[in-house]
Design a protein around this motif. Structure first.
Motif, PDB file in Angstrom:
ATOM      1  N   MET A  21       0.821  -1.218   0.000  1.00 40.63           N
ATOM      2  CA  MET A  21       0.000   0.000   0.000  1.00 40.63           C
ATOM      3  C   MET A  21       0.852   1.264   0.000  1.00 40.63           C
ATOM      4  N   PHE A  22       0.276   2.341  -0.529  1.00 43.82           N
ATOM      5  CA  PHE A  22       0.960   3.638  -0.544  1.00 43.82           C
ATOM      6  C   PHE A  22      -0.061   4.749  -0.330  1.00 43.82           C
ATOM      7  N   GLY A  23       0.445   5.902   0.123  1.00 43.37           N
ATOM      8  CA  GLY A  23      -0.462   7.041   0.308  1.00 43.37           C
ATOM      9  C   GLY A  23       0.170   8.090   1.191  1.00 43.37           C
ATOM     10  N   VAL A  24      -0.657   9.023   1.650  1.00 42.50           N
ATOM     11  CA  VAL A  24      -0.168  10.036   2.575  1.00 42.50           C
ATOM     12  C   VAL A  24       0.117   9.359   3.916  1.00 42.50           C
ATOM     13  N   ALA A  25       0.929  10.013   4.730  1.00 42.76           N
ATOM     14  CA  ALA A  25       1.367   9.345   5.956  1.00 42.76           C
ATOM     15  C   ALA A  25       1.393  10.298   7.138  1.00 42.76           C
ATOM     16  N   PRO A  35       4.517   5.802   7.854  1.00 41.85           N
ATOM     17  CA  PRO A  35       4.830   5.840   6.424  1.00 41.85           C
ATOM     18  C   PRO A  35       4.417   4.592   5.659  1.00 41.85           C
ATOM     19  N   SER A  36       4.249   4.758   4.347  1.00 49.95           N
ATOM     20  CA  SER A  36       4.177   3.635   3.420  1.00 49.95           C
ATOM     21  C   SER A  36       5.512   3.612   2.674  1.00 49.95           C
ATOM     22  N   PHE A  37       5.687   2.667   1.738  1.00 49.46           N
ATOM     23  CA  PHE A  37       6.963   2.627   0.998  1.00 49.46           C
ATOM     24  C   PHE A  37       7.181   3.906   0.184  1.00 49.46           C
ATOM     25  N   THR A  75      -3.933  12.275  -7.254  1.00 47.45           N
ATOM     26  CA  THR A  75      -4.879  12.666  -6.202  1.00 47.45           C
ATOM     27  C   THR A  75      -4.136  13.048  -4.915  1.00 47.45           C
ATOM     28  N   LEU A  76      -2.973  12.403  -4.675  1.00 46.02           N
ATOM     29  CA  LEU A  76      -2.228  12.691  -3.432  1.00 46.02           C
ATOM     30  C   LEU A  76      -1.617  14.091  -3.440  1.00 46.02           C
ATOM     31  N   LEU A 129      -1.524  -0.530  -4.087  1.00 44.05           N
ATOM     32  CA  LEU A 129      -2.894  -0.137  -3.744  1.00 44.05           C
ATOM     33  C   LEU A 129      -2.843   1.125  -2.887  1.00 44.05           C
ATOM     34  N   SER A 130      -3.670   2.115  -3.214  1.00 44.05           N
ATOM     35  CA  SER A 130      -3.660   3.325  -2.381  1.00 44.05           C
ATOM     36  C   SER A 130      -4.340   3.021  -1.041  1.00 44.05           C
ATOM     37  N   GLY A 131      -3.886   3.704   0.001  1.00 42.26           N
ATOM     38  CA  GLY A 131      -4.464   3.493   1.334  1.00 42.26           C
ATOM     39  C   GLY A 131      -5.961   3.784   1.345  1.00 42.26           C
ATOM     40  N   THR A 132      -6.378   4.773   0.562  1.00 47.00           N
ATOM     41  CA  THR A 132      -7.800   5.115   0.512  1.00 47.00           C
ATOM     42  C   THR A 132      -8.605   3.986  -0.118  1.00 47.00           C
TER      43      THR A 132
END
Ligand SMILES: NC(=O)c1ccc[n+]([C@@H]2O[C@H](COP(=O)([O-])OP(=O)(O)OC[C@H]3O[C@@H](n4cnc5c(N)ncnc54)[C@H](OP(=O)(O)O)[C@@H]3O)[C@@H](O)[C@H]2O)c1
Length: 295
Positions: free
Chosen positions: A168-172, A176-178, A292-293, A203-206
């Motif tokens: 997963m990735f996204g704002v933190a 954190p994500s990778f 979007t981020l 996959l986005s965290g949202t």
């Protein structure tokens, strides 16, 4: 403000973590009265009630459930770093396995719907894409512990939902994500070395939070929640640099064999998310999610 009658109450464990934060935000937006737990990282979030709980302490778990009286529990809290699980397996086992089984048992006793968050790292990466009924084949302690937890959770709470998440990735804001590692390298002007032979369905965290909440209450058993595309880390980096308007020359190719880590790494953990898609799950492609981020 007093709580309105009939508004469902959700408890998210690991609210101070990456996925927990996204789940709390999304659940709150969807109208859940949302409670979250943290352990070592005190966290505040508008509209969310946070509780400090050491989930490896069974008495603390019991007290939290008795106090909050949730209508559903999503258990994200874990030692989610495979290298750390390899180095200190007994410590990781206490949160990844023991705490998960205890919490599933408590929820089962009180007929509270329970979601256990698992991982695509239950597979060895040689037979992708992976469906829910494919045989598990862990290659590190983290994967072994998640499988032990999945099996134990279902024994204690047969109606539980097991969500196996992709990378997963996204704002933190909390953890954190990778992606944050990538961004730090780029900000420091260091070349970003990325695997061309390690494939995931990022996959986005949202989207992850929306997928879990979509499935909650609809289905039981195992569910794969992957992203829209199969990408190598290098391909992800190319999309990232293009979204950020950076030159691709800041990326350097490397291979899994070039890097030695405590935990073995699977080559291809592409997930088949057909079961989730049949429920209406629609993960966003990486480029759109990164735009979007607003990085
Ligand atoms: N991140 C990914 O890409 C990914 C991919 C697949 C699956 N998953 C799974 O998704 C879930 C969430 O991962 P994540 O990346 O969001 O993890 P994370 O950011 O590392 O957060 C872990 C959370 O667990 C909590 N926790 C750890 N030990 C605890 C204890 N003894 N008692 C109470 N809480 C404890 C932490 O609390 P404090 O920080 O406050 O101590 C934190 O809130 C995990 O089950 C992981 O295995 C993650």
């Amino acid at each position: 403000m007093s709580q309105k009658l009939n508004e469902p109450k959700l408890l998210v464990t690991g609210a101070s973590g990456f996925l927990g934060w996204h789940l709390c935000q999304t659940a709150h937006d969807q109208g859940w009265i949302t409670h979250g737990t943290y352990h070592q990282h005190p966290t505040t979030m508008a509209g969310i009630t946070l509780h400090q709980v050491d989930l490896t302490n069974y008495e603390d778990q019991k007290e939290a459930i008795a106090h909050i009286q949730p209508d559903a529990v999503i258990h994200t809290a874990a030692q989610a770093r495979p290298n750390q699980c390899e180095v200190e397996p007994e410590l990781a086992h206490r949160i990844n396995v023991d705490a998960s089984l205890n919490l599933a048992g408590l929820c089962s006793d009180q007929a509270i719907p329970f979601v256990f968050i698992s991982t695509n790292q239950v597979f060895d990466g040689t037979q992708a894409p992976y469906r829910e009924d494919d045989p598990v084949s862990p290659i590190n302690k983290y994967g072994e512990q998640k499988i032990a937890a999945e099996q134990g959770v279902l024994q204690r709470h047969p109606a539980a939902l097991l969500c196996r998440m992709a990378l997963m990735f996204g704002v933190a804001p909390t953890a954190p994500s990778f992606l944050q590692g990538f961004l730090h390298h780029l900000a420091d002007g260091e070349p970003l070395k990325l695997f061309i032979d390690e494939f995931r369905t990022p996959l986005s965290g949202t989207d992850a939070a929306q997928g879990i909440l979509l499935a909650l209450g609809q289905i039981q058993g195992c569910l794969h929640l992957g992203g829209a595309e199969r990408l190598s880390r290098y391909e992800f980096g190319r999309i990232l640099t293009s979204v950020m308007g950076l030159d691709e020359s800041c990326l350097t190719i490397c291979r899994q064999a070039d890097v030695s880590m405590a935990a073995a790494r699977a080559a291809d953990l592409t997930m088949d998310s057909s079961r989730a898609k049949a429920l209406g799950y629609e993960p966003t492609d990486v480029k759109t999610a990164l735009i979007t981020l607003d990085l």
